[in-house]
Motif scaffolding. Structure first.
Motif, PDB file in Angstrom:
ATOM      1  N   SER A 198       0.811  -1.219   0.000  1.00 12.60           N
ATOM      2  CA  SER A 198       0.000   0.000   0.000  1.00 12.60           C
ATOM      3  C   SER A 198       0.846   1.273   0.000  1.00 12.60           C
ATOM      4  CB  SER A 198      -0.911   0.011   1.231  1.00 12.60           C
ATOM      5  OG  SER A 198      -0.151   0.284   2.384  1.00 12.60           O
ATOM      6  N   ALA A 199       2.136   1.154   0.267  1.00 13.52           N
ATOM      7  CA  ALA A 199       3.007   2.331   0.360  1.00 13.52           C
ATOM      8  C   ALA A 199       3.214   2.962  -1.013  1.00 13.52           C
ATOM      9  CB  ALA A 199       4.351   1.942   0.972  1.00 13.52           C
ATOM     10  N   GLY A 200       3.310   4.255  -1.025  1.00 16.06           N
ATOM     11  CA  GLY A 200       3.626   4.966  -2.256  1.00 16.06           C
ATOM     12  C   GLY A 200       2.468   5.069  -3.209  1.00 16.06           C
ATOM     13  N   ASP A 201       2.761   4.951  -4.489  1.00 18.97           N
ATOM     14  CA  ASP A 201       1.766   5.188  -5.537  1.00 18.97           C
ATOM     15  C   ASP A 201       0.996   3.939  -5.951  1.00 18.97           C
ATOM     16  OD1 ASP A 201       3.664   3.747  -6.879  1.00 18.97           O
ATOM     17  OD2 ASP A 201       4.136   5.302  -8.345  1.00 18.97           O
ATOM     18  N   GLY A 202       1.132   2.871  -5.213  1.00 25.72           N
ATOM     19  CA  GLY A 202       0.419   1.644  -5.545  1.00 25.72           C
ATOM     20  C   GLY A 202       1.163   0.742  -6.513  1.00 25.72           C
ATOM     21  N   SER A 203       2.386   1.111  -6.897  1.00 22.14           N
ATOM     22  CA  SER A 203       3.138   0.295  -7.850  1.00 22.14           C
ATOM     23  C   SER A 203       3.945  -0.806  -7.168  1.00 22.14           C
ATOM     24  CB  SER A 203       4.089   1.172  -8.668  1.00 22.14           C
ATOM     25  OG  SER A 203       5.046   1.767  -7.805  1.00 22.14           O
ATOM     26  N   ARG A 204       3.993  -0.804  -5.852  1.00 22.56           N
ATOM     27  CA  ARG A 204       4.758  -1.822  -5.129  1.00 22.56           C
ATOM     28  C   ARG A 204       3.984  -3.144  -5.114  1.00 22.56           C
ATOM     29  NH1 ARG A 204       8.719   1.094  -2.442  1.00 22.56           N
ATOM     30  NH2 ARG A 204       8.146   3.228  -1.980  1.00 22.56           N
ATOM     31  N   LYS A 205       4.716  -4.229  -5.261  1.00 25.34           N
ATOM     32  CA  LYS A 205       4.118  -5.561  -5.225  1.00 25.34           C
ATOM     33  C   LYS A 205       4.793  -6.366  -4.129  1.00 25.34           C
ATOM     34  CE  LYS A 205       1.613  -4.704  -8.800  1.00 25.34           C
ATOM     35  NZ  LYS A 205       0.357  -4.063  -8.498  1.00 25.34           N
ATOM     36  N   ARG A 233      -8.349  -4.834   7.530  1.00 19.94           N
ATOM     37  CA  ARG A 233      -9.527  -4.101   7.034  1.00 19.94           C
ATOM     38  C   ARG A 233      -9.760  -2.841   7.861  1.00 19.94           C
ATOM     39  NH1 ARG A 233     -12.857  -9.172   5.703  1.00 19.94           N
ATOM     40  NH2 ARG A 233     -12.530  -9.257   3.471  1.00 19.94           N
ATOM     41  N   GLU A 234      -9.691  -2.998   9.169  1.00 17.61           N
ATOM     42  CA  GLU A 234      -9.893  -1.873  10.096  1.00 17.61           C
ATOM     43  C   GLU A 234      -8.918  -0.733   9.793  1.00 17.61           C
ATOM     44  OE1 GLU A 234      -8.269  -1.902  14.444  1.00 17.61           O
ATOM     45  OE2 GLU A 234     -10.250  -2.842  14.491  1.00 17.61           O
ATOM     46  N   ALA A 235      -7.677  -1.079   9.444  1.00 17.16           N
ATOM     47  CA  ALA A 235      -6.649  -0.073   9.163  1.00 17.16           C
ATOM     48  C   ALA A 235      -6.688   0.422   7.715  1.00 17.16           C
ATOM     49  CB  ALA A 235      -5.267  -0.642   9.479  1.00 17.16           C
ATOM     50  N   GLY A 236      -7.556  -0.149   6.896  1.00 17.50           N
ATOM     51  CA  GLY A 236      -7.705   0.299   5.516  1.00 17.50           C
ATOM     52  C   GLY A 236      -6.790  -0.366   4.513  1.00 17.50           C
TER      53      GLY A 236
END
Length: 171
Positions: A53-60, A83-86
């Protein structure tokens, strides 16, 4: 024939240079990292979700466990805390499954992060050919002492702190 060649797609780490040299369109594979824990039930899946989830969503990211059961259930508490933390979409009802560490998967990863020093040592001893990829998180994430939401939240907080250090604080 020339049209077929120019439409061909290859895979390369330096897409711009390869594209210019070969005259073909290049698909760049994302860098995938793997988080390895003992059973792939709490720490590994949490680290994977935080990193991805870090950054621009390009991390796998993926996770696995040295002693995991292939296709075992990730505890509902792990899913609930994520889920609670998003980190997991509440509409996503697919249950994540744990997986056993597989050398073929680890080989394809850009980096392999152990969640504690014991796991790092076991990885290096078990997969010496991957030693240059194996890293410890820069700190340890202790396993959840009890199956309680507070303990799983503590694991999540530890993961966010350590992975923030890996990603330049992009959490």
């Amino acid at each position: 024939m020339k049209e077929k060649l120019s439409a061909r797609v290859g895979v390369c780490a330096d897409a711009a240079a390869a594209e210019e040299a070969a005259g073909i369109r290049i698909a760049v594979a994302p860098e995938i990292v793997c988080f390895v824990s003992r059973e792939d039930r709490c720490r590994g899946p949490i680290c994977s979700a935080v990193y991805q989830s870090a950054g621009d969503g390009s991390r796998k990211a993926v996770s696995c466990g040295l002693d995991a059961e292939d296709c075992g259930d990730v505890p509902p508490l792990t899913i609930e805390v994520l889920r609670e933390a998003g980190y997991i979409d509440p509409k996503n009802t697919a249950a994540p499954r744990s997986r056993r560490a597989d050398p073929a998967v680890l080989e394809c990863c850009h980096a392999v992060y152990a969640v504690d020093e014991e796991i790092a040592m076991r990885l290096i001893l078990g997969y010496p050919q991957l030693a240059s990829k194996i890293r410890c998180l820069g700190g340890q994430i202790a396993p959840a002492a009890f199956d309680t939401a507070d303990e799983y939240r503590r694991v999540l907080k530890d993961a966010e702190k350590l992975i923030g250090g890996l990603t330049g604080g992009e959490i």
